[in-house]
Design a protein around this motif. Structure first.
Motif, PDB file in Angstrom:
ATOM      1  N   PHE A   1       0.852  -1.192   0.000  1.00 27.56           N
ATOM      2  CA  PHE A   1       0.000   0.000   0.000  1.00 27.56           C
ATOM      3  C   PHE A   1       0.886   1.240   0.000  1.00 27.56           C
ATOM      4  CE2 PHE A   1      -2.175   3.268   2.651  1.00 27.56           C
ATOM      5  CZ  PHE A   1      -3.207   3.569   1.770  1.00 27.56           C
ATOM      6  N   ILE A   2       0.598   2.189  -0.897  1.00 26.21           N
ATOM      7  CA  ILE A   2       1.361   3.430  -0.969  1.00 26.21           C
ATOM      8  C   ILE A   2       0.679   4.523  -0.168  1.00 26.21           C
ATOM      9  CG2 ILE A   2       2.288   5.217  -2.482  1.00 26.21           C
ATOM     10  CD1 ILE A   2       2.382   3.149  -4.709  1.00 26.21           C
ATOM     11  N   ASN A   3      -0.563   4.846  -0.567  1.00 24.87           N
ATOM     12  CA  ASN A   3      -1.281   5.899   0.142  1.00 24.87           C
ATOM     13  C   ASN A   3      -2.683   6.010  -0.447  1.00 24.87           C
ATOM     14  OD1 ASN A   3      -1.810   8.119   1.851  1.00 24.87           O
ATOM     15  ND2 ASN A   3       0.315   8.808   1.645  1.00 24.87           N
ATOM     16  N   THR A   4      -3.520   6.769   0.232  1.00 19.16           N
ATOM     17  CA  THR A   4      -4.834   7.123  -0.289  1.00 19.16           C
ATOM     18  C   THR A   4      -4.778   8.551  -0.815  1.00 19.16           C
ATOM     19  OG1 THR A   4      -5.995   5.654   1.247  1.00 19.16           O
ATOM     20  CG2 THR A   4      -7.286   7.418   0.227  1.00 19.16           C
ATOM     21  N   PHE A   5      -5.110   8.721  -2.082  1.00 23.83           N
ATOM     22  CA  PHE A   5      -5.101  10.020  -2.719  1.00 23.83           C
ATOM     23  C   PHE A   5      -6.533  10.443  -3.025  1.00 23.83           C
ATOM     24  CE2 PHE A   5      -1.109   7.902  -4.155  1.00 23.83           C
ATOM     25  CZ  PHE A   5      -0.255   8.637  -3.344  1.00 23.83           C
ATOM     26  N   LYS A   6      -6.696  11.642  -3.503  1.00 25.47           N
ATOM     27  CA  LYS A   6      -8.036  12.165  -3.754  1.00 25.47           C
ATOM     28  C   LYS A   6      -8.092  12.817  -5.132  1.00 25.47           C
ATOM     29  CE  LYS A   6     -10.093  13.893  -0.187  1.00 25.47           C
ATOM     30  NZ  LYS A   6     -11.172  12.902   0.060  1.00 25.47           N
ATOM     31  N   THR A   7      -9.134  12.498  -5.888  1.00 30.62           N
ATOM     32  CA  THR A   7      -9.353  13.158  -7.172  1.00 30.62           C
ATOM     33  C   THR A   7      -9.876  14.573  -6.936  1.00 30.62           C
ATOM     34  OG1 THR A   7     -11.695  12.571  -7.446  1.00 30.62           O
ATOM     35  CG2 THR A   7     -10.067  10.918  -8.109  1.00 30.62           C
ATOM     36  N   ASP A   8      -9.920  15.376  -8.007  1.00 29.64           N
ATOM     37  CA  ASP A   8     -10.639  16.643  -7.915  1.00 29.64           C
ATOM     38  C   ASP A   8     -12.119  16.383  -8.186  1.00 29.64           C
ATOM     39  OD1 ASP A   8     -11.016  16.446 -10.667  1.00 29.64           O
ATOM     40  OD2 ASP A   8      -9.595  18.037 -11.163  1.00 29.64           O
ATOM     41  N   LYS A   9     -12.910  17.435  -8.284  1.00 28.47           N
ATOM     42  CA  LYS A   9     -14.355  17.279  -8.440  1.00 28.47           C
ATOM     43  C   LYS A   9     -14.748  16.652  -9.768  1.00 28.47           C
ATOM     44  CE  LYS A   9     -15.613  21.133  -5.392  1.00 28.47           C
ATOM     45  NZ  LYS A   9     -16.284  22.463  -5.307  1.00 28.47           N
ATOM     46  N   SER A  10     -13.848  16.708 -10.737  1.00 31.07           N
ATOM     47  CA  SER A  10     -14.134  16.137 -12.054  1.00 31.07           C
ATOM     48  C   SER A  10     -13.562  14.736 -12.226  1.00 31.07           C
ATOM     49  CB  SER A  10     -13.580  17.049 -13.152  1.00 31.07           C
ATOM     50  OG  SER A  10     -14.192  18.320 -13.107  1.00 31.07           O
ATOM     51  N   GLY A  11     -12.983  14.199 -11.174  1.00 26.55           N
ATOM     52  CA  GLY A  11     -12.444  12.846 -11.238  1.00 26.55           C
ATOM     53  C   GLY A  11     -11.002  12.741 -11.659  1.00 26.55           C
ATOM     54  N   TYR A  12     -10.305  13.890 -11.809  1.00 28.03           N
ATOM     55  CA  TYR A  12      -8.898  13.835 -12.213  1.00 28.03           C
ATOM     56  C   TYR A  12      -7.997  13.551 -11.013  1.00 28.03           C
ATOM     57  CZ  TYR A  12      -9.568  15.417 -17.006  1.00 28.03           C
ATOM     58  OH  TYR A  12      -9.913  15.485 -18.332  1.00 28.03           O
ATOM     59  N   LEU A  13      -7.068  12.630 -11.232  1.00 25.92           N
ATOM     60  CA  LEU A  13      -6.078  12.262 -10.225  1.00 25.92           C
ATOM     61  C   LEU A  13      -4.696  12.501 -10.815  1.00 25.92           C
ATOM     62  CD1 LEU A  13      -5.530  10.861  -7.436  1.00 25.92           C
ATOM     63  CD2 LEU A  13      -5.387   8.714  -8.721  1.00 25.92           C
ATOM     64  N   ASP A  14      -3.876  13.343 -10.166  1.00 28.23           N
ATOM     65  CA  ASP A  14      -2.527  13.656 -10.646  1.00 28.23           C
ATOM     66  C   ASP A  14      -1.507  12.890  -9.827  1.00 28.23           C
ATOM     67  OD1 ASP A  14      -2.973  17.186 -11.509  1.00 28.23           O
ATOM     68  OD2 ASP A  14      -3.689  15.356 -12.438  1.00 28.23           O
ATOM     69  N   LEU A  15      -0.668  12.118 -10.511  1.00 27.28           N
ATOM     70  CA  LEU A  15       0.352  11.308  -9.848  1.00 27.28           C
ATOM     71  C   LEU A  15       1.715  11.592 -10.456  1.00 27.28           C
ATOM     72  CD1 LEU A  15      -1.522   7.870  -9.808  1.00 27.28           C
ATOM     73  CD2 LEU A  15      -1.387   9.526  -7.951  1.00 27.28           C
ATOM     74  N   GLU A  16       2.723  11.583  -9.627  1.00 26.26           N
ATOM     75  CA  GLU A  16       4.098  11.737 -10.094  1.00 26.26           C
ATOM     76  C   GLU A  16       4.963  10.631  -9.516  1.00 26.26           C
ATOM     77  OE1 GLU A  16       5.280  15.738  -9.056  1.00 26.26           O
ATOM     78  OE2 GLU A  16       4.664  16.480 -11.020  1.00 26.26           O
ATOM     79  N   GLY A  17       6.153  10.468 -10.112  1.00 20.96           N
ATOM     80  CA  GLY A  17       7.101   9.487  -9.604  1.00 20.96           C
ATOM     81  C   GLY A  17       6.782   8.060  -9.998  1.00 20.96           C
ATOM     82  N   ILE A  18       5.979   7.857 -11.037  1.00 23.11           N
ATOM     83  CA  ILE A  18       5.648   6.506 -11.495  1.00 23.11           C
ATOM     84  C   ILE A  18       6.875   5.900 -12.189  1.00 23.11           C
ATOM     85  CG2 ILE A  18       4.165   5.166 -13.035  1.00 23.11           C
ATOM     86  CD1 ILE A  18       2.695   6.259 -10.660  1.00 23.11           C
TER      87      ILE A  18
END
Length: 274
Positions: free
Chosen positions: A114-131
């Protein structure tokens, strides 16, 4: 908020306001990335496209599941990470329309971490870095999207079978109104892979069984690349379980086709001709 994932046994997490700078990666600018997805129990190629100058990809219609981001051996460098801007859907393929938690995991060998729990914005976009390219990630959406009922149009659940996968639900959308009145409406689908498709009407929704609905689909090639010139697509149906070729259609220069006689309950296959 911007979220950071590091594809290693030790993880760090940083936050910064989205308005400050765009999502980005390192040393993967302007090269092809192949996205492998695991849905329906099997891996398949879901997308292939170039990163931008910030070493990032923007992908829409991402349903929860497992993902690997691969680059060609000739493009491998030290210290490469990928930035992702993902428009997430929920487990049923519904669009997310409010801030929603997403659990992220990474697999090291057979160990799920498990890495972490993240949150989308109101439109469902999730921004991730370091992949990290080549490593296996899993995303689990913890909330539900919404496709509210309307008096004059039906909702359609779309199931898909890609390559050797089992059937899985990829989308749950409302038909757009067809002002001609000759059909039940229009279902628009983007980033459609060659494979098998079947459509199920939401029980209780208004639908005239004497009329079809229209499917407008933007096709991709078998390798996940965009179609950039008119390309033939063979369309098959399975009446009474018998595979039957029903049409040969040409895409436009951007890969769009129109299927004007779609019916709930019928299984279809879309094959992009090489």
């Amino acid at each position: 908020m911007k979220k950071t994932l590091l594809g290693a046994l030790a993880f760090s997490l940083t936050f910064a306001p989205l308005a400050t700078f765009a999502v980005s990666g390192t040393n993967i600018d302007d090269i092809y990335v192949t996205v492998k997805a695991k849905q329906g129990g099997e891996w398949f190629t879901a997308y292939k496209g170039k990163t931008d100058d910030d070493s990032s990809l923007r992908l829409k219609g991402i349903i929860p599941g497992k993902y690997v981001f691969e680059i060609d051996d000739d493009d491998v460098k030290l210290g490469q990470t990928l930035g992702l801007e993902l428009k997430m859907k929920d487990e049923d393929g519904k669009n997310i329309k409010e801030k929603t938690d997403v659990d992220a995991y990474i697999y090291i060998g057979n160990t799920k971490i498990f890495i972490n729990t993240f949150k989308t914005d109101k439109s469902g976009y999730l921004d991730l870095e370091g992949i990290a390219p080549g490593l296996e990630y899993e995303l689990k959406v913890k909330g539900d999207g919404k496709v509210s009922k309307k008096d004059n149009v039906a909702r359609i659940k779309t199931k898909v079978k890609i390559d050797d996968s089992d059937w899985f639900q990829s989308s749950y959308d409302r038909l757009d109104v067809d002002t001609s009145g000759l059909t039940n409406g229009i279902l628009e689908m983007k980033s459609v892979l060659p494979g098998k498709y079947k459509f199920k009407l939401k029980s209780g929704d208004p639908y005239d069984p004497t009329k079809p609905f229209i499917v407008k689909a933007r096709m991709r090639k078998d390798n996940g690349k965009k179609i950039k010139e008119p390309t033939q697509v063979n369309v098959y149906a399975y009446p009474y379980g018998v595979k039957t070729k029903i049409a040969e259609v040409m895409t436009d220069a951007k890969g769009w086709i129109t299927l004007s006689e779609a019916q709930p309950g019928m299984k279809y296959r879309l094959k992009v001709k090489d």
